[in-house]
Scaffold this active site. Structure first.
Site, PDB file in Angstrom:
ATOM      1  N   GLU A  92       1.093  -1.140  -0.191  1.00  0.00           N
ATOM      2  CA  GLU A  92      -0.047  -0.111   0.136  1.00  0.00           C
ATOM      3  C   GLU A  92       1.212   1.795  -0.005  1.00  0.00           C
ATOM      4  O   GLU A  92      -0.214   2.535  -0.595  1.00  0.00           O
ATOM      5  CB  GLU A  92      -1.037   0.079   0.910  1.00  0.00           C
ATOM      6  CG  GLU A  92      -1.846  -0.909   1.124  1.00  0.00           C
ATOM      7  CD  GLU A  92      -1.520  -2.362   1.210  1.00  0.00           C
ATOM      8  OE1 GLU A  92      -0.548  -2.343   1.832  1.00  0.00           O
ATOM      9  OE2 GLU A  92      -2.056  -3.392   1.288  1.00  0.00           O
ATOM     10  N   HIS A 162     -11.619  -5.709   8.616  1.00  0.00           N
ATOM     11  CA  HIS A 162     -12.781  -6.024   6.850  1.00  0.00           C
ATOM     12  C   HIS A 162     -13.337  -5.123   8.170  1.00  0.00           C
ATOM     13  O   HIS A 162     -14.936  -5.250   7.116  1.00  0.00           O
ATOM     14  CB  HIS A 162     -12.942  -6.621   6.872  1.00  0.00           C
ATOM     15  CG  HIS A 162     -11.681  -7.656   6.217  1.00  0.00           C
ATOM     16  ND1 HIS A 162     -11.181  -8.992   6.895  1.00  0.00           N
ATOM     17  CD2 HIS A 162     -11.200  -7.952   4.628  1.00  0.00           C
ATOM     18  CE1 HIS A 162     -10.426  -8.925   6.175  1.00  0.00           C
ATOM     19  NE2 HIS A 162      -9.809  -8.842   5.393  1.00  0.00           N
TER      20      HIS A 162
HETATM   21  C1  LIG Z   1      -1.656  -4.742   4.365  1.00  0.00           C
HETATM   22  C2  LIG Z   1      -3.211  -5.643   3.775  1.00  0.00           C
HETATM   23  N1  LIG Z   1      -3.430  -5.641   2.085  1.00  0.00           N
HETATM   24  C3  LIG Z   1      -4.030  -6.268   1.583  1.00  0.00           C
HETATM   25  C4  LIG Z   1      -4.622  -7.325   2.040  1.00  0.00           C
HETATM   26  C5  LIG Z   1      -5.347  -8.051   2.021  1.00  0.00           C
HETATM   27  N2  LIG Z   1      -4.929  -9.797   1.415  1.00  0.00           N
HETATM   28  C6  LIG Z   1      -5.147 -10.643   1.960  1.00  0.00           C
HETATM   29  S1  LIG Z   1      -4.802 -12.059   1.733  1.00  0.00           S
HETATM   30  C7  LIG Z   1      -4.105 -11.080   0.714  1.00  0.00           C
HETATM   31  C8  LIG Z   1      -2.323 -11.994  -0.846  1.00  0.00           C
HETATM   32  C9  LIG Z   1      -1.933 -12.862   0.522  1.00  0.00           C
HETATM   33  O1  LIG Z   1      -0.831 -13.517  -0.709  1.00  0.00           O
HETATM   34  P1  LIG Z   1      -0.168 -14.490  -0.150  1.00  0.00           P
HETATM   35  O2  LIG Z   1       1.242 -12.878   1.024  1.00  0.00           O
HETATM   36  O3  LIG Z   1       0.800 -14.228  -1.257  1.00  0.00           O
HETATM   37  O4  LIG Z   1      -0.540 -15.371   0.559  1.00  0.00           O
HETATM   38  P2  LIG Z   1      -1.217 -16.502   0.571  1.00  0.00           P
HETATM   39  O5  LIG Z   1      -2.929 -15.478   0.348  1.00  0.00           O
HETATM   40  O6  LIG Z   1      -0.379 -16.358  -1.200  1.00  0.00           O
HETATM   41  O7  LIG Z   1      -1.034 -17.884   1.785  1.00  0.00           O
HETATM   42  C10 LIG Z   1      -4.262  -9.574   0.470  1.00  0.00           C
HETATM   43  C11 LIG Z   1      -4.063  -8.875  -0.726  1.00  0.00           C
HETATM   44  C12 LIG Z   1      -4.390  -7.146   3.814  1.00  0.00           C
HETATM   45  N3  LIG Z   1      -4.701  -8.553   4.117  1.00  0.00           N
HETATM   46  N4  LIG Z   1      -3.389  -6.706   4.392  1.00  0.00           N
END
Ligand SMILES: Cc1ncc(C[n+]2csc(CCOP(=O)(O)OP(=O)(O)O)c2C)c(N)n1
Ligand SMILES: [Mg+2]
Lengths: 419, 479
Positions: A92, A162
């Site tokens: 972000e 959320h």
């Molecule tokens: C600071 C933040 N930005 C956006 C999100 C929304 N979000 C939740 S999970 C995710 C993707 C995470 O992907 P990754 O780190 O690869 O983990 P995975 O879900 O693949 O295990 C996002 C963008 C969040 N939880 N926190």
């Protein structure tokens, strides 16, 4: 001009016709009526128009390419290409910083932060960079083409991360405009286009579209409270803008002014209706833009009604309600017939299972509406004014004392320095 | 021209030889660019070659003779033992080289991936790994299967509307269980959200998982967070927080504490490929290296961050490569190979604890499930891809082949395990569902250590409202 509020999926039952007429440019363009759409489709339409009308506009953010987790960017990458509509890495801070740089080069940078709860890594960029870009350079540079969109607010099952409504944080930052939260699809489109084209950085909060999914499951239980967000509305196909910094009176009344924004308006609307049954006539105002906000409209209304209730989902302490309350007391002190009331979220993190307790609900609002009315009408207007005048005199004493203390401190400083 | 280039290579070679400590790196030389001399000896004359911009340097140096003479002079000087060819700079000596070389954006070959078991569950010949005995092997297998069944049943419970949200670890069972197995219980875990298997390994019961997902009165988090946000002080597992990557710097701070307390333990933090883009990732790696703390950074590179493929996330060779940039020892491992994950984490822990240093582990794997119950991943990725990883690269069946091959597991064991876990889970769900929610009081506790006056007032007001409008409020929360 009349808006058809419909319960989505309920076979188009017309449940209300209200004069939600909007001021400004909408009037002229609304002759061409569009389709019935929900809020996030309206946002999508606005983004289409923004990209279409300005080749120097860009839309980006986490998961934006495939349409975004709230489907607001659906079809954009396909239509405008992956150079103008794209996924960013999950950062972000990066999104905001990148957007500022892009905007500073004369582009319209329309960035999405996936949830308002996740805007905080971008806080430094927004507060220290975007907000001060113009001022610190003496207007040599600006990042006015920047718009940050982010869905905010409760969804019924969002828990800590959320659900939050972080608008007040951004209201404390001179240099940012804060638009919260169009209450309906037609508003969403017009306000978003105005924000995108406004020559200042704008933080634009949208109520969450995913609410829809939740609502369908919970419809029988609580559909009344959520009706508003289920609304589909006729949205003109045309390119139109609604003016920023103009509040809108969406329901006229004479006993009390009620101010809110975004999704909370639906709750307030129902509270006003219930209060009406008790013989209390409420004037409901959608503030629409929080910074800079339309004091005049609120002041004019409070001058007429003599009472004010402000309501938002964010915690009550330090919320934007406090600012409205203070400003209106400054302006309308002698015309107020009751203390300003605030019905807001509690001073706790946003809790999952306790969400119904946390929320500034219809009945909480309605209860305050009635107490504002009744407790203070037992005094005659004259009595009350006299009381308030006496209070005013009383207040002046400590102010004088403070001034004296200040002089003393100043003397002390002077003598210390000169010692 | 050819001669000149040959000479400059020779010189570079000699310089390299003299400065042994310098590691070589795959680099690129700019074509057509002639070496630029950085020379501290004014006796060398040739001012025109110094300090010029790229373009005029090139112009000048295209006079072949001048270049050659200068090279000879320096060589001579060098032979006399002059140290003018290195720069003493904080962190060690830096060699000067004649050739303008930019570090390549990536090494020529991708960093290789450590594995022990091949796709069919056979030990790859020549592989070195930490022995896993029968009991450990069976427990690891049991927990991998348990995790998978738990995911299946909770996912289903969410679909039926019994819990509000869920998120599976499908495809990442080996990462979850084998990494946990290689740790000691004193090691502190700072999870993301796709590692409930670590908690399972440590002894969190299916009932405890269910209590959290239902947010009932026995949930340690008191029903305040969404499902899957587990945490347990008893098991040294910090409570899950939704914001991505925020736990990484925490892990470094926790490890610093372990180091100061001279504990025989490390901290470990898990995160996804997406998480490596956040500022917190970079802050954490840098802090860990600078402060020399015993922390394991465990990245589950599962190819996706919601709908964002890793090709939109980073351009470098994954995550492992970044460890080196921060001065952190790193390894890439096949995340679907339980023995490889176990061995790598075991070794990482050894080094972290005994040498007080951070280690980065990148496990290559795949998120076989949707991101969460709010997601439909077929909207953005091909079903074939999912099916390939789900079937052909399934970590559980691969590991099972190995365990079975050792004669440590049978079909009878399998069906007994599956039916027991299933029964236990359904029972746990029933119990969790029947339990009431935490009491209203807990809405206001734990915001601070004590409930302050503003919250007491708000609680009183709320209770008045509830009395007036009891129907507005859920009946399963005791007042
Ligand atoms: C600071 C933040 N930005 C956006 C999100 C929304 N979000 C939740 S999970 C995710 C993707 C995470 O992907 P990754 O780190 O690869 O983990 P995975 O879900 O693949 O295990 C996002 C963008 C969040 N939880 N926190
Ligand atoms: Mg991932």
């Amino acid at each position: 001009m009349a808006m058809a509020l419909r319960k989505l999926g309920w076979g188009g039952v017309l449940i209300g016709r209200r004069g939600f007429s909007s001021t400004g440019e909408l009037e002229s363009s609304s002759s061409r009526d569009g389709k019935l759409v929900n809020l996030f489709t309206a946002v999508n339409q606005a983004l289409h128009i923004a990209l279409d009308t300005d080749p120097r506009s860009y839309v980006f953010g986490e998961d934006v390419s495939f349409g975004g987790v709230f489907r607001c960017t659906t079809g954009l990458a396909h239509r405008f290409g992956r150079q103008r509509v794209f996924n960013t890495p999950l950062c972000e801070q990066g999104i905001a910083g990148f957007a500022i740089g892009l905007a500073a080069m004369g582009n319209r940078a329309i960035a999405e932060i996936q949830f308002a709860d996740y805007i905080f890594p971008a806080f430094d960029q927004l507060v220290n960079e975007a907000a001060k870009f113009r001022y610190r350079s003496g207007n040599e540079f600006n990042c006015g083409g920047l718009t940050i969109r982010s869905p905010y607010g409760a969804v019924g099952h969002g828990g800590h991360y959320h659900s939050q409504s972080p608008e007040a944080f951004f209201c404390h930052v001179p240099g940012l405009k804060v638009v919260v939260i169009p209450r309906s699809p037609r508003q969403a489109k017009g306000l978003l286009l105005a924000s995108i084209r406004d020559p200042n950085p704008v933080v634009f909060f949208e109520p969450k579209a995913s609410t829809l999914k939740f609502i369908f499951r919970q419809l029988c239980k609580i559909y009344q409270c959520w009706l508003y967000r289920l609304a589909v509305e006729e949205v003109p196909d045309a390119d139109y803008m609604l003016p920023l910094s103009q509040a809108e009176v969406i329901r006229e009344g004479k006993d009390i002014t009620v101010v809110g924004w975004g999704a909370q308006l639906s709750i307030l609307e129902q509270a006003c209706e219930d209060a009406e049954k008790e013989g209390i006539s409420c004037e409901l105002i959608d503030l629409r833009t929080l910074i800079p906000w339309d004091k005049e409209t609120v002041e004019a209304s409070v001058s007429k009604t003599g009472r004010l209730l402000v309501s938002h989902e964010a915690p009550v302490t330090g919320g934007f309600g406090a600012e409205i309350s203070a400003s209106i007391i400054e302006r309308c002190f002698l015309r107020l017939e009751a203390p300003v009331a605030r019905i807001c979220g509690l001073d706790t993190p946003f809790p999952l299972v306790y969400e119904p307790f946390y929320m500034p609900t219809k009945n909480k609002s309605c209860f305050r509406l009635c107490t504002c009315e009744r407790e203070y009408t037992s005094m005659t207007k004259g009595q009350y004014k006299r009381t308030t005048f006496h209070l005013w005199i009383l207040f002046r004493q400590p102010i004088r004392a403070l001034t004296e203390a200040f002089v003393q401190i100043l003397d002390a400083i002077k003598s210390t320095v000169n010692y | 021209m050819a001669l000149r280039l040959a000479r400059s290579r020779l010189l570079t070679h000699i310089l390299r030889g003299k400065i042994e400590a310098l590691t070589t790196f795959d680099g690129v030389s700019l074509p057509n660019l002639i070496p630029i001399w950085f020379n501290s000896s004014p006796a060398n004359g040739n001012d025109t070659c110094r300090g010029g911009s790229l373009s005029n340097t090139r112009n000048f140096c295209s006079l072949p003779h001048a270049g050659s003479v200068q090279a000879n002079e320096i060589l001579t000087q060098d032979d006399k033992g002059s140290i003018s060819q290195v720069l003493d700079f904080p962190g060690g000596k830096v060699a000067f080289v004649a050739e303008m070389r930019f570090l390549a954006e990536s090494p020529k070959e991708r960093i290789s991936c450590y594995r022990v078991l091949d796709d069919s569950g056979q030990i790859v010949s020549g592989s070195r790994f930490k022995e896993v005995g029968k009991d450990l092997a069976r427990k690891m297998y049991t927990d991998m299967v348990t995790l998978q069944i738990m995911d299946t049943i909770f996912y289903e419970a969410q679909r039926q509307g019994r819990i509000s949200f869920y998120l599976t670890s499908f495809g990442e069972e080996a990462i979850n269980i084998a990494s946990a197995a290689a740790l000691s219980l004193d090691d502190v875990v700072l999870p993301q959200y796709r590692e409930p298997g670590v908690l399972l390994w440590r002894g969190f019961t299916l009932q405890e998982f269910a209590n959290q997902c239902f947010g009932n009165t026995l949930d340690y988090g008191k029903g305040r967070q969404m499902p899957i946000h587990y945490g347990s002080n008893r098991l040294n597992y910090f409570t899950v927080s939704s914001p991505i990557a925020t736990q990484l710097p925490h892990a470094v701070g926790a490890a610093y504490s372990l180091k100061m307390d001279k504990k025989n333990a490390c901290s470990i933090t898990y995160f996804g490929d997406g998480g490596t883009s956040e500022g917190d990732f970079h802050a954490a790696l840098n802090f860990a290296a600078v402060l020399e703390v015993p922390v394991i950074f465990f990245c589950r590179n599962n190819g996706w961050a919601i709908s964002t493929p890793i090709t939109d996330q980073f351009k470098c060779d994954g995550v492992v490569i970044r460890g080196q940039a921060y001065g952190i020892r790193s390894i890439r491992v096949d995340g679907n190979d339980a023995l490889a994950v176990y061995s790598a984490v075991h070794a990482a822990r050894e080094m972290a604890v005994s040498e007080g240093r951070p280690i980065l582990v990148e496990a290559l794997t795949y998120r076989v499930g949707h991101h969460s119950t709010s997601d439909d991943s077929t909207k953005y990725r091909p079903i074939d891809e999912i099916e390939h990883w789900r079937i052909a690269r399934d970590p559980i069946s691969r590991y099972r082949n190995w365990v079975e091959g050792n004669g440590w597991w049978s079909d009878a064991d399998e069906s007994e395990l599956r039916s027991n876990v299933r029964k236990e889970l359904l029972q746990a769900i029933q119990v969790a569902e029947r339990l009431h929610k935490p009491p209203l009081r807990d809405l206001f506790t734990d915001v601070y250590d004590q409930v302050p006056n503003n919250l007491r007032d708000q609680e009183n007001l709320l209770r008045q409202t509830i009395k007036k409008h009891p129907a507005d409020y859920p009946s399963d929360i005791p007042l």
